[in-house]
Design an enzyme around this catalytic site. Structure first.
Site, mmCIF file in Angstrom:
data_model
loop_
_atom_site.group_PDB
_atom_site.id
_atom_site.type_symbol
_atom_site.label_atom_id
_atom_site.label_comp_id
_atom_site.label_asym_id
_atom_site.label_seq_id
_atom_site.Cartn_x
_atom_site.Cartn_y
_atom_site.Cartn_z
ATOM 1 N N LYS A 1 -1.094 -4.326 -3.142
ATOM 2 C CA LYS A 1 -1.782 -3.462 -2.558
ATOM 3 C C LYS A 1 -2.180 -2.113 -3.023
ATOM 4 O O LYS A 1 -1.709 -1.472 -2.082
ATOM 5 C CB LYS A 1 -2.526 -3.638 -1.334
ATOM 6 C CG LYS A 1 -3.308 -2.746 -0.585
ATOM 7 C CD LYS A 1 -4.875 -3.292 -0.777
ATOM 8 C CE LYS A 1 -5.700 -2.454 0.246
ATOM 9 N NZ LYS A 1 -5.907 -0.763 -0.151
ATOM 10 N N SER B 1 0.743 -1.133 0.049
ATOM 11 C CA SER B 1 0.126 0.162 -0.188
ATOM 12 C C SER B 1 1.022 1.179 0.010
ATOM 13 O O SER B 1 1.501 1.888 -0.844
ATOM 14 C CB SER B 1 -1.440 0.173 1.581
ATOM 15 O OG SER B 1 -1.426 0.995 1.054
ATOM 16 N N ASP C 1 9.842 5.629 -9.884
ATOM 17 C CA ASP C 1 9.727 6.239 -11.970
ATOM 18 C C ASP C 1 10.592 7.815 -11.963
ATOM 19 O O ASP C 1 10.943 8.068 -13.194
ATOM 20 C CB ASP C 1 7.972 6.787 -11.551
ATOM 21 C CG ASP C 1 6.877 6.067 -12.087
ATOM 22 O OD1 ASP C 1 7.923 4.577 -12.313
ATOM 23 O OD2 ASP C 1 5.998 6.192 -12.362
#
Length: 427
Positions: A314, A289, A300
């Protein structure tokens, strides 16, 4: 006990768009479906072998409908709804695990560090087959939570199938008070800080920045190893602000629901305490999560090297919707996406450098697992003795040496964070 079930996105509002009215055919379909439901309801109420009230039948129908959607959506009784309002700060009672229900199997997402479940040896990926002798097959997540939760000092017996074993074992765990200490630090070498986040609570970012600032007063900061292993997540806002500490600008994460117009983006902002030193992030199967949001955004943005094992996966957003009778619905309303548009859900974050954890051979015969090896006692200013002073000298150096000897992933991370400036020069 704080459980992944309780991971809630607060203050997340979705705009409802008005669609054209349903066609006559659509109205007929809805009527037929409701008619069939009413017929079944009447039949069960009339002919079922035991007396059962219409309210109970309807509540069970709603519960079944919601829980068939996905593992994280659930119907919350008034009692469940009150429980979910428990503040994310302070302490709570339980055994200290995050659990999930996947394909009908109750599994451990992650044990929370320094809790009874952690000390009992529960691992990410373990299956919980029984709770106090009751099979978890076909058990809902809420029912499992109720059975595992209990008063401090009481015992819960779990039948556990460890992910690396073919034979289940019974584990008796004494419930305790679960402390929330989400930020831990240790100097690995002069200028290289080990920064461990165990969960994302409402004060995590502040505590993390305070610890970094405190370290910088005593050392010229050269690099950070950010450890998110076995961190089961927490508050979305804290994941965003933690990430914002390490990147200058751009998207951190966005949330996309069924309606594309309801996309919500979270951005980094320039701040005075932004950290620009070399960074390595550690993740594993217990990173879920909010941990995956941080790792995915940093990856990224090419801000750090992600090291370890693929994360849990998740990546869905649950919104709590209160009902008039005091009950509630926890409904999956959207998915998390990394800045580049990758969905975290069921995929997880793949590390840039895959390194499996290798348990030291000298610990193989111990009852307590050493899957995640950094202990509270290894870290500066741990809570047991209230000592606020930083450890120095040969004793502290030996503790760091022991940490590194036990943890091959941490050893690699330290070497990498030291080497990143040279590697960037080669590029």
């Amino acid at each position: 006990m704080r459980i992944s079930l309780w991971i809630v996105t607060f203050a997340l509002l979705f705009t409802l768009t008005v669609a054209p009215g349903p066609t006559q055919a659509g109205k007929d379909d809805h009527f037929e479906a409701l008619k069939r439901f009413s017929q079944v309801l009447d039949m069960v109420e009339s002919y079922y072998v035991k007396p059962i009230s219409r309210k109970e039948l309807i509540d069970n129908s709603i519960k079944g409908m919601i829980e068939q959607l996905d593992p994280h959506s659930a119907y919350l009784s008034p009692e469940d709804y009150k429980e979910i309002q428990v503040d994310t700060a302070g302490k709570f009672s339980g055994i200290g695990i995050e659990i999930s229900l996947e394909q009908g199997r109750l599994s451990v997402v992650s044990p929370i560090e320094d809790t009874p479940a952690y000390k009992a040896g529960l691992q990410p990926g373990d299956l919980i087959l029984e709770i106090d002798g009751q099979s978890t097959q076909d058990m809902t997540l809420l029912d499992a939570v109720k059975l595992i939760r209990g008063e401090k000092g009481t015992t819960v017996n779990l039948l556990i199938l460890h992910r690396d074993s073919n034979k289940p074992v019974e584990v008796a765990i004494v419930r305790g008070t679960i402390p929330i200490t989400s930020v831990k630090t240790q100097s690995l070498d002069d200028g290289y800080l080990y920064l461990r986040l165990t969960k994302f609570h409402e004060s995590t970012t502040k505590n993390m920045r305070d610890e970094i600032a405190q370290y910088q007063k005593q050392h010229p900061l050269k690099g950070i190893v950010l450890d998110l292993r076995n961190n089961p997540g927490g508050l979305l806002g804290q994941a965003v602000s933690v990430t914002d500490t390490f990147i200058e600008d751009g998207t951190i994460v966005y949330i996309q629901g069924k309606d594309e117009s309801n996309r919500k983006d979270f951005f980094a902002s320039r701040n005075s305490d932004e950290i620009k030193v070399p960074l390595v992030v550690l993740i594993n199967a217990g990173s879920a999560s909010a941990s995956e949001i941080v790792a995915g955004a940093i990856q990224d943005h090419k801000r750090a090297l992600i090291v370890g094992e693929r994360s849990f996966g998740k990546g869905s957003v649950q919104t709590i919707i209160p009902m008039a009778d005091g009950s509630g619905i926890k409904l999956t309303t959207a998915l998390y996406y990394t800045p580049s548009g990758r969905s975290i859900q069921a995929m997880g974050i793949e590390p840039d450098l895959k390194i499996a954890f290798l348990a030291p051979s000298k610990d193989e015969d111990k009852d307590m697992r050493d899957r995640f090896t950094v202990r509270e006692k290894d870290l500066s200013r741990h809570l047991e003795n209230g000592d606020e002073s930083k450890k120095t000298g040969p004793h502290a150096e030996q503790e760091v040496k022991d940490m590194l000897e036990r943890d091959n992933q941490l050893r690699m991370a330290l070497e990498l964070v030291k080497s990143l400036p040279k590697l960037r020069e080669i590029q």
